[in-house]
Design a protein around this motif. Structure first.
Motif, PDB file in Angstrom:
ATOM      1  N   ILE A 344      49.921  37.916  60.689  1.00 35.94           N
ATOM      2  CA  ILE A 344      48.805  38.150  59.764  1.00 35.94           C
ATOM      3  C   ILE A 344      49.335  38.702  58.439  1.00 35.94           C
ATOM      4  CG2 ILE A 344      46.774  39.597  59.329  1.00 35.94           C
ATOM      5  CD1 ILE A 344      46.079  39.316  62.283  1.00 35.94           C
ATOM      6  N   PHE A 345      50.298  39.603  58.538  1.00 39.48           N
ATOM      7  CA  PHE A 345      50.879  40.171  57.316  1.00 39.48           C
ATOM      8  C   PHE A 345      51.558  39.079  56.482  1.00 39.48           C
ATOM      9  CE2 PHE A 345      54.444  42.045  54.977  1.00 39.48           C
ATOM     10  CZ  PHE A 345      53.783  43.025  54.245  1.00 39.48           C
ATOM     11  N   GLN A 346      52.361  38.228  57.130  1.00 40.47           N
ATOM     12  CA  GLN A 346      53.110  37.207  56.396  1.00 40.47           C
ATOM     13  C   GLN A 346      52.219  36.076  55.890  1.00 40.47           C
ATOM     14  OE1 GLN A 346      56.357  36.188  59.181  1.00 40.47           O
ATOM     15  NE2 GLN A 346      57.757  37.039  57.681  1.00 40.47           N
ATOM     16  N   ASN A 347      51.267  35.661  56.690  1.00 36.15           N
ATOM     17  CA  ASN A 347      50.476  34.473  56.350  1.00 36.15           C
ATOM     18  C   ASN A 347      49.210  34.778  55.551  1.00 36.15           C
ATOM     19  OD1 ASN A 347      52.318  32.880  57.799  1.00 36.15           O
ATOM     20  ND2 ASN A 347      51.204  33.199  59.709  1.00 36.15           N
ATOM     21  N   LEU A 348      48.757  36.026  55.582  1.00 35.91           N
ATOM     22  CA  LEU A 348      47.509  36.355  54.891  1.00 35.91           C
ATOM     23  C   LEU A 348      47.665  37.513  53.899  1.00 35.91           C
ATOM     24  CD1 LEU A 348      44.465  36.017  54.474  1.00 35.91           C
ATOM     25  CD2 LEU A 348      44.101  37.553  56.429  1.00 35.91           C
ATOM     26  N   LEU A 349      48.113  38.666  54.419  1.00 40.25           N
ATOM     27  CA  LEU A 349      48.111  39.863  53.578  1.00 40.25           C
ATOM     28  C   LEU A 349      49.057  39.749  52.386  1.00 40.25           C
ATOM     29  CD1 LEU A 349      47.877  42.797  56.159  1.00 40.25           C
ATOM     30  CD2 LEU A 349      46.089  41.825  54.723  1.00 40.25           C
ATOM     31  N   ILE A 350      50.194  39.098  52.574  1.00 41.22           N
ATOM     32  CA  ILE A 350      51.123  38.957  51.446  1.00 41.22           C
ATOM     33  C   ILE A 350      50.463  38.207  50.296  1.00 41.22           C
ATOM     34  CG2 ILE A 350      53.227  37.773  50.680  1.00 41.22           C
ATOM     35  CD1 ILE A 350      54.556  38.581  53.251  1.00 41.22           C
ATOM     36  N   HIS A 351      49.690  37.172  50.618  1.00 38.76           N
ATOM     37  CA  HIS A 351      49.018  36.391  49.575  1.00 38.76           C
ATOM     38  C   HIS A 351      47.879  37.181  48.932  1.00 38.76           C
ATOM     39  CE1 HIS A 351      51.330  32.815  50.539  1.00 38.76           C
ATOM     40  NE2 HIS A 351      51.091  33.050  51.824  1.00 38.76           N
ATOM     41  N   VAL A 352      47.205  38.000  49.718  1.00 42.88           N
ATOM     42  CA  VAL A 352      46.175  38.872  49.146  1.00 42.88           C
ATOM     43  C   VAL A 352      46.819  39.871  48.188  1.00 42.88           C
ATOM     44  CG1 VAL A 352      44.449  40.646  49.660  1.00 42.88           C
ATOM     45  CG2 VAL A 352      44.623  38.610  51.109  1.00 42.88           C
ATOM     46  N   PHE A 353      47.921  40.481  48.627  1.00 41.66           N
ATOM     47  CA  PHE A 353      48.629  41.434  47.766  1.00 41.66           C
ATOM     48  C   PHE A 353      49.145  40.748  46.500  1.00 41.66           C
ATOM     49  CE2 PHE A 353      49.858  44.053  51.753  1.00 41.66           C
ATOM     50  CZ  PHE A 353      48.613  44.674  51.723  1.00 41.66           C
ATOM     51  N   ALA A 354      49.653  39.514  46.656  1.00 42.72           N
ATOM     52  CA  ALA A 354      50.164  38.782  45.492  1.00 42.72           C
ATOM     53  C   ALA A 354      49.059  38.526  44.479  1.00 42.72           C
ATOM     54  CB  ALA A 354      50.792  37.465  45.941  1.00 42.72           C
ATOM     55  N   LEU A 355      47.854  38.249  44.983  1.00 45.67           N
ATOM     56  CA  LEU A 355      46.720  37.978  44.092  1.00 45.67           C
ATOM     57  C   LEU A 355      46.258  39.234  43.368  1.00 45.67           C
ATOM     58  CD1 LEU A 355      44.562  36.089  42.968  1.00 45.67           C
ATOM     59  CD2 LEU A 355      43.186  36.585  45.009  1.00 45.67           C
ATOM     60  N   ILE A 356      46.040  40.306  44.128  1.00 40.67           N
ATOM     61  CA  ILE A 356      45.498  41.518  43.499  1.00 40.67           C
ATOM     62  C   ILE A 356      46.583  42.357  42.827  1.00 40.67           C
ATOM     63  CG2 ILE A 356      43.628  41.577  45.180  1.00 40.67           C
ATOM     64  CD1 ILE A 356      44.991  43.952  46.517  1.00 40.67           C
ATOM     65  N   GLY A 357      47.846  42.086  43.163  1.00 36.55           N
ATOM     66  CA  GLY A 357      48.939  42.878  42.613  1.00 36.55           C
ATOM     67  C   GLY A 357      49.637  42.265  41.418  1.00 36.55           C
ATOM     68  N   GLY A 358      49.162  41.093  40.949  1.00 33.18           N
ATOM     69  CA  GLY A 358      49.702  40.509  39.731  1.00 33.18           C
ATOM     70  C   GLY A 358      50.849  39.545  39.915  1.00 33.18           C
ATOM     71  N   SER A 359      51.182  39.162  41.151  1.00 35.18           N
ATOM     72  CA  SER A 359      52.290  38.228  41.345  1.00 35.18           C
ATOM     73  C   SER A 359      51.896  36.795  41.003  1.00 35.18           C
ATOM     74  CB  SER A 359      52.798  38.292  42.791  1.00 35.18           C
ATOM     75  OG  SER A 359      53.462  39.505  43.040  1.00 35.18           O
ATOM     76  N   PRO A 367      39.984  40.056  36.776  1.00 31.12           N
ATOM     77  CA  PRO A 367      38.759  40.842  36.587  1.00 31.12           C
ATOM     78  C   PRO A 367      39.005  42.337  36.820  1.00 31.12           C
ATOM     79  CG  PRO A 367      38.362  38.922  37.995  1.00 31.12           C
ATOM     80  CD  PRO A 367      39.844  39.014  37.809  1.00 31.12           C
ATOM     81  N   ASP A 368      38.159  43.157  36.225  1.00 28.12           N
ATOM     82  CA  ASP A 368      38.299  44.608  36.368  1.00 28.12           C
ATOM     83  C   ASP A 368      38.204  45.043  37.824  1.00 28.12           C
ATOM     84  OD1 ASP A 368      38.612  44.929  33.675  1.00 28.12           O
ATOM     85  OD2 ASP A 368      36.499  45.326  33.279  1.00 28.12           O
ATOM     86  N   ALA A 369      37.361  44.355  38.605  1.00 26.02           N
ATOM     87  CA  ALA A 369      37.206  44.711  40.020  1.00 26.02           C
ATOM     88  C   ALA A 369      38.525  44.564  40.769  1.00 26.02           C
ATOM     89  CB  ALA A 369      36.126  43.832  40.666  1.00 26.02           C
ATOM     90  N   VAL A 370      39.311  43.535  40.417  1.00 27.83           N
ATOM     91  CA  VAL A 370      40.609  43.327  41.063  1.00 27.83           C
ATOM     92  C   VAL A 370      41.586  44.412  40.632  1.00 27.83           C
ATOM     93  CG1 VAL A 370      42.578  41.755  41.265  1.00 27.83           C
ATOM     94  CG2 VAL A 370      40.244  40.846  41.253  1.00 27.83           C
ATOM     95  N   ASN A 371      41.556  44.763  39.349  1.00 25.22           N
ATOM     96  CA  ASN A 371      42.451  45.811  38.850  1.00 25.22           C
ATOM     97  C   ASN A 371      42.212  47.148  39.548  1.00 25.22           C
ATOM     98  OD1 ASN A 371      44.215  45.143  36.257  1.00 25.22           O
ATOM     99  ND2 ASN A 371      42.398  43.851  36.225  1.00 25.22           N
TER     100      ASN A 371
END
Length: 431
Positions: A344-359, A367-371
């Motif tokens: 779950i971490f490799q296939n899902l959470l990493i991509h979520v972190f990449a999206l909200i973390g600026g990767s 959007p401000d909500a993501v920041n």
């Protein structure tokens, strides 16, 4: 144990591809594909644009002459009084200060569309029908007509398009100031002069200089500009080191499934020592991974990295945080006796972190909500750390954040491992 773990890792070609080659490939692709979305080209050269004229100058001037004849029988020399076309093209776009920001060519709509596709221009400014007539009305008459100028931009040059839109807005902001001044003047002059006299006497107001403040492009002193190659070499590195943590999250359970864990315990090696071995392996892997990616960025992508102690400190703290997360995932995976947590971490959470973390995308376009929730992503802290290092800005807050992340996850993993170790002793005693 560490030497054995490294040998096993090096034998896994898929893992090496993910850890090293994949970020190199993605960094290269994204850097070239999105270089127009960064401001580097507009900081060093003028933005090329096309201007499309949908109006007819002579027809607009004749229409306005006809309108003024309804108000006054006096002949008004419009060209000498005010010329909206020369004001826009010569006084505004032709201004020496503005030329350092944008350059333009007048084209037909078909030519402009083709040039936009060929990327020989970055934006198209479309001047609508009655552009000249409406400006005459707005600047000389009591009533006001709406002028709708359109700006088309190439999707690869989004930031340049924003600059062009702001410049066009500034032109009409200046016109609005003239209109307000004109309306104030008309309120008093119309009672004392004929229409022709009012229009002729209004010339000083409507011919005020369009650009009356100097435009100067400067950078922050001592701060390097972040271009697409710099940003994505860091962003992809910050994302793909998370895969090292995900890989470490599977190692303890793999050892258990292969009976290696039991063999180690039988010779007196505690699970805590095994966890620390995996943590150190992850630290070394992450450090190597980041070093290779930074060297690639420096010598292949020509990112102006200055290899220094500060850069080494950044690698150390980043690797420490990643090893802490890997230890926690490994302990949790072992406790649940299932690879689902690490997957779950490799296939899902990493991509979520990449999206909200600026990767995936720069933080300033999200959007401000993501920041507001981006602090949850460890890659955001790594990204901020290396961007600050590149620009020689303070990095204390990022180092502190990564240090805290590493400590929290190492301690959490250690607590889980101790409980798991205690349970194994109980199970062994019962057996």
């Amino acid at each position: 144990m560490i030497i054995k773990d490294i040998k096993i890792l090096l034998s896994d070609r898929k893992a090496i591809f993910i850890f090293i080659l994949m970020p190199i490939v993605l960094t290269t692709i994204l850097s070239f594909a999105l270089k127009g979305s960064f401001s580097s080209e507009s900081m060093t050269s003028a933005i090329p644009i096309a201007v499309v004229k949908e109006y007819d100058l002579n027809a607009d001037m004749n229409d306005f002459q006809t309108l003024t004849h309804q108000w006054s029988t006096e002949h008004i020399d419009l060209e000498n009084l005010f010329n909206p076309e020369s004001t826009f093209f010569e006084d505004f776009l032709g201004n020496s200060q503005l030329k350092s920001v944008i350059t333009y060519k007048v084209m037909s709509m078909e030519e402009a569309n083709q040039a936009l596709k060929d990327k020989s221009i970055y934006a198209v400014v479309i001047l609508p029908e009655h552009f000249v007539y409406d400006q005459y009305v707005n600047l000389m008459m009591p009533n006001r007509n709406k002028i709708q100028v359109k700006v088309l931009t190439h999707p690869d040059y989004n930031y340049s398009g924003k600059v062009v839109r702001q410049i066009m807005t500034s032109y009409f902001d200046k016109l609005n100031e003239r209109i307000v001044a004109k309306n104030t003047y008309l309120t008093y002059a119309i009672d004392h002069m004929s229409v022709g006299q009012v229009i002729e006497s209004i010339s000083p107001i409507i011919n005020e200089e369009i650009i009356n403040q100097p435009v100067e492009k400067i950078g922050v002193t001592g701060t390097k500009v972040i271009d697409s190659f710099t940003y994505y070499s860091i962003a992809m590195m910050a994302m793909f080191v998370l895969y090292s943590a995900g890989n470490a999250g599977k190692e303890m359970l793999r050892e258990k499934r292969k009976i290696t864990l039991d063999r180690n315990r039988s010779i007196g090696v505690s699970m805590t020592h095994m966890m620390l071995s995996k943590s150190l392996m992850t630290f070394l892997l992450t450090s190597f991974q980041m070093t290779v990616l930074l060297i690639f960025a420096r010598f292949v992508l020509k990112v102006d990295w200055q290899f220094s102690l500060q850069l080494l400190v950044g690698i150390f703290f980043s690797a420490f945080a990643i090893s802490g997360i890997g230890s926690f995932l490994g302990a949790l995976t072992l406790a649940t006796d299932n690879f689902r947590v690490a997957n779950i971490f490799q296939n899902l959470l990493i991509h979520v972190f990449a999206l909200i973390g600026g990767s995936y995308l720069p933080m300033d376009v999200l959007p401000d909500a993501v920041n507001k929730v981006s602090f949850l992503a460890v890659n955001r802290s790594i990204l901020d750390l290396f961007l600050a290092t590149y620009q020689a800005r303070p990095i204390t807050s990022s180092l502190l954040a990564l240090g805290i992340i590493g400590m929290i996850f190492i301690l959490a993993g250690w607590v889980i491992i101790k409980r798991q170790e205690g349970q194994l002793y109980v199970d062994t005693y019962k057996a």
